[in-house]
Scaffold this active site. Structure first.
Site, short mmCIF file in Angstrom:
data_model
loop_
_atom_site.label_atom_id
_atom_site.label_comp_id
_atom_site.label_asym_id
_atom_site.label_seq_id
_atom_site.Cartn_x
_atom_site.Cartn_y
_atom_site.Cartn_z
CB CYS A 196 -0.89 -0.02 1.25
SG CYS A 196 -1.93 1.44 1.40
CG HIS A 220 -5.73 -2.19 -1.27
ND1 HIS A 220 -4.75 -2.86 -0.56
CD2 HIS A 220 -5.44 -0.87 -1.14
CE1 HIS A 220 -3.93 -1.97 -0.02
NE2 HIS A 220 -4.32 -0.76 -0.36
CD GLU A 221 -6.46 1.58 -4.19
OE1 GLU A 221 -6.59 2.61 -3.49
OE2 GLU A 221 -5.42 0.92 -4.23
CG HIS A 236 -7.25 3.04 0.88
ND1 HIS A 236 -6.53 3.34 2.00
CD2 HIS A 236 -6.41 2.33 0.09
CE1 HIS A 236 -5.30 2.84 1.90
NE2 HIS A 236 -5.20 2.21 0.74
ZN ZN Z 1 -3.64 1.19 -0.03
#
Ligand code: ZN
Length: 193
Positions: free
Chosen positions: A108, A150-151, A154
């Site tokens: 990341c 993953h995004e 966030h």
């Molecule tokens: Zn990340």
């Protein structure tokens, strides 16, 4: 213009993003700056929280990724070059029923030099809007599905270290604490200068 990437444990990384509502030239400029920043950092994805904004906005580019994955965008299979880098606003993800969970190593850009195994659904469908506000549906698997999950995490203030098994997370504990300390020290310096 490239932007500064926020590191763990800056509080902005914990903020849920507000939905994007204005699909104007300012949003297009922000998305373009995020793409440039992602490319400069050799990343495959970047979320708004990582450049200090709590918004439902991220960018993804897997054109150079050495991985096999499949995709279907709005019912077709355009070449990657035609739709990447992708700008993804207001994504909603549905895991494909019956798909397997796969474990793979992730990194990341907000955690320099920290990598660890994370289990994620192999196949998803994501509905989102592009920078012009045009709605899309993308079905994908493999690295593309992993990157988008993953995004999207966030955008909800969720970090990949929270998706790790306890044992994996524990093995990274020292490095994660050191990073948090470094980030706090840098924030102080910025405040003084
Ligand atoms: Zn990340």
């Amino acid at each position: 213009m490239s932007l500064r990437i926020v590191h763990y444990n800056d509080p902005i990384l914990r903020k849920k993003g507000a939905p994007v509502t204005g699909f104007d030239s300012a949003l297009a400029a922000l998305a373009a700056a995020m793409v440039e920043t992602m490319h400069e950092a050799n990343g495959i994805g970047l979320a708004a929280q990582q450049i200090g904004r709590a918004q439902q906005l991220c960018v993804v580019d897997l054109r150079d990724a050495e991985a096999e994955f499949s995709w279907n965008l709005d019912g077709a299979k355009p070449p990657l070059e035609l739709f990447m880098p992708m700008v993804i606003a207001n994504p909603t993800i549905a895991v494909v029923r019956g798909t397997e969970e796969l474990v793979a190593e992730e990194g990341c850009l907000s955690f320099p030099n920290i990598r660890g195994d994370v289990a994620r659904a192999n196949a998803i469908t994501v509905k989102f809007k592009d920078e012009r506000g045009v709605p899309h549906t993308l079905a994908c698997d493999g690295l593309l599905a992993r990157c988008i999950q993953h995004e999207a995490d966030h955008l909800n203030g969720v970090l990949f270290i929270e998706r790790m098994e306890k044992k994996v997370r524990a093995s990274l504990d020292e490095a994660i604490k050191a990073l948090a300390k470094e980030t706090r020290a840098a924030a102080k310096t910025n405040f003084i200068s």
